[in-house]
Scaffold this motif. Structure first.
Motif, short mmCIF file in Angstrom:
data_model
loop_
_atom_site.label_atom_id
_atom_site.label_comp_id
_atom_site.label_asym_id
_atom_site.label_seq_id
_atom_site.Cartn_x
_atom_site.Cartn_y
_atom_site.Cartn_z
N LYS A 1 -44.28 -8.96 0.24
CA LYS A 1 -44.59 -8.19 1.81
C LYS A 1 -46.15 -8.14 2.19
O LYS A 1 -46.59 -8.37 2.88
CB LYS A 1 -43.49 -7.94 1.88
N PRO A 2 -46.99 -7.51 1.10
CA PRO A 2 -48.37 -7.28 1.69
C PRO A 2 -49.14 -8.02 1.29
O PRO A 2 -49.59 -8.49 2.60
CB PRO A 2 -48.39 -6.02 0.24
N ILE B 1 -37.18 -14.96 -6.16
CA ILE B 1 -37.71 -16.41 -5.35
C ILE B 1 -36.75 -15.90 -3.83
O ILE B 1 -37.42 -16.51 -3.12
CB ILE B 1 -36.52 -17.34 -5.58
N LYS B 2 -35.87 -15.49 -3.88
CA LYS B 2 -34.98 -15.09 -2.73
C LYS B 2 -36.16 -14.05 -1.75
O LYS B 2 -35.59 -14.95 -0.57
CB LYS B 2 -33.54 -14.41 -2.80
N ASP B 3 -36.84 -13.33 -2.78
CA ASP B 3 -37.69 -12.45 -1.81
C ASP B 3 -38.62 -13.09 -1.12
O ASP B 3 -39.39 -12.64 0.18
CB ASP B 3 -37.75 -10.88 -2.41
N ILE B 4 -39.48 -13.13 -1.96
CA ILE B 4 -40.54 -14.74 -1.43
C ILE B 4 -39.89 -15.37 0.05
O ILE B 4 -40.79 -15.64 0.69
CB ILE B 4 -41.33 -15.51 -2.47
N MET C 1 -41.00 -16.18 4.66
CA MET C 1 -41.41 -17.18 5.06
C MET C 1 -42.06 -18.09 4.41
O MET C 1 -42.64 -19.21 4.78
CB MET C 1 -41.60 -17.27 6.14
N MET C 2 -43.00 -17.32 2.67
CA MET C 2 -43.61 -17.79 1.62
C MET C 2 -43.09 -19.48 1.20
O MET C 2 -41.94 -19.14 0.54
CB MET C 2 -44.22 -16.90 1.12
N LYS C 3 -44.22 -20.24 0.91
CA LYS C 3 -43.39 -21.08 0.19
C LYS C 3 -43.47 -20.66 -1.36
O LYS C 3 -43.99 -19.54 -1.59
CB LYS C 3 -44.18 -22.79 -0.17
N VAL C 4 -42.69 -21.07 -2.07
CA VAL C 4 -42.84 -19.87 -3.69
C VAL C 4 -42.82 -21.61 -4.33
O VAL C 4 -42.52 -22.47 -4.66
CB VAL C 4 -40.93 -20.30 -4.06
#
Length: 160
Positions: A13-14, A37-40, A44-47
């Motif tokens: 998140k930061p 993966i879910k948290d990323i 809305m970031m790419k994983v």
């Protein structure tokens, strides 16, 4: 971002707040890749999921349909100036064969002498550090992988 330090989960998140749009982490560095993966994704970031040379590429397979990019390390992380590990190319080829639309990146020892092997193996992205910084013509070293990967992708019909 390519996160290699401890407790990578705390930085998702930061890093998203100021605008990071891509988060790479090592499969070996977490016991809960699905949760990570879910948290990323929620930010809305790419994983992107990386594997070190000693990791069996098949460990990445369960996550391949949930990520944007697979990164195959062709050197051991954290040690500069290592020689490109050509024996990692079967991993790249395996990923390309099973997951043809996945972005596949190679990182470590990629230079004008090795980039063609990466592209022919199925990589459509490469990372070069020392090769660019030590070159008398950095622009050509930057353009070479772009051109080689594009040519190889067309031959492999990746973008058709």
């Amino acid at each position: 971002m390519h996160m290699m330090g401890a407790r990578k989960e705390q930085w998702v998140k930061p890093m998203a707040i100021p605008g990071a749009n891509q988060y790479t982490f090592h499969l070996e560095a977490t016991d809960i890749p699905g949760t990570f993966i879910k948290d990323i994704r929620e930010t809305m970031m790419k994983v992107d999921l990386a594997i070190k040379p000693g990791t069996n590429v098949e460990y990445l397979a369960p996550w391949a349909n949930q990520i944007n990019m697979a990164l195959v390390m062709t050197v051991e992380p954290r040690f500069r100036g290592q020689k490109f590990m050509e024996d990692m190319m079967p991993k790249v080829h395996w990923l390309r064969t099973l997951f043809p639309s996945l972005d596949i990146e190679v990182y470590g020892g990629v230079c004008p002498d090795t980039v063609r092997k990466c592209a022919e193996g199925g990589a459509n992205m490469t990372v070069s550090g020392s090769a660019i910084m030590r070159s008398e013509d950095p622009r050509s070293v930057i353009n070479l992988p772009r051109n080689v990967c594009s040519e190889a992708a067309q031959k492999l019909s990746l973008y058709q």
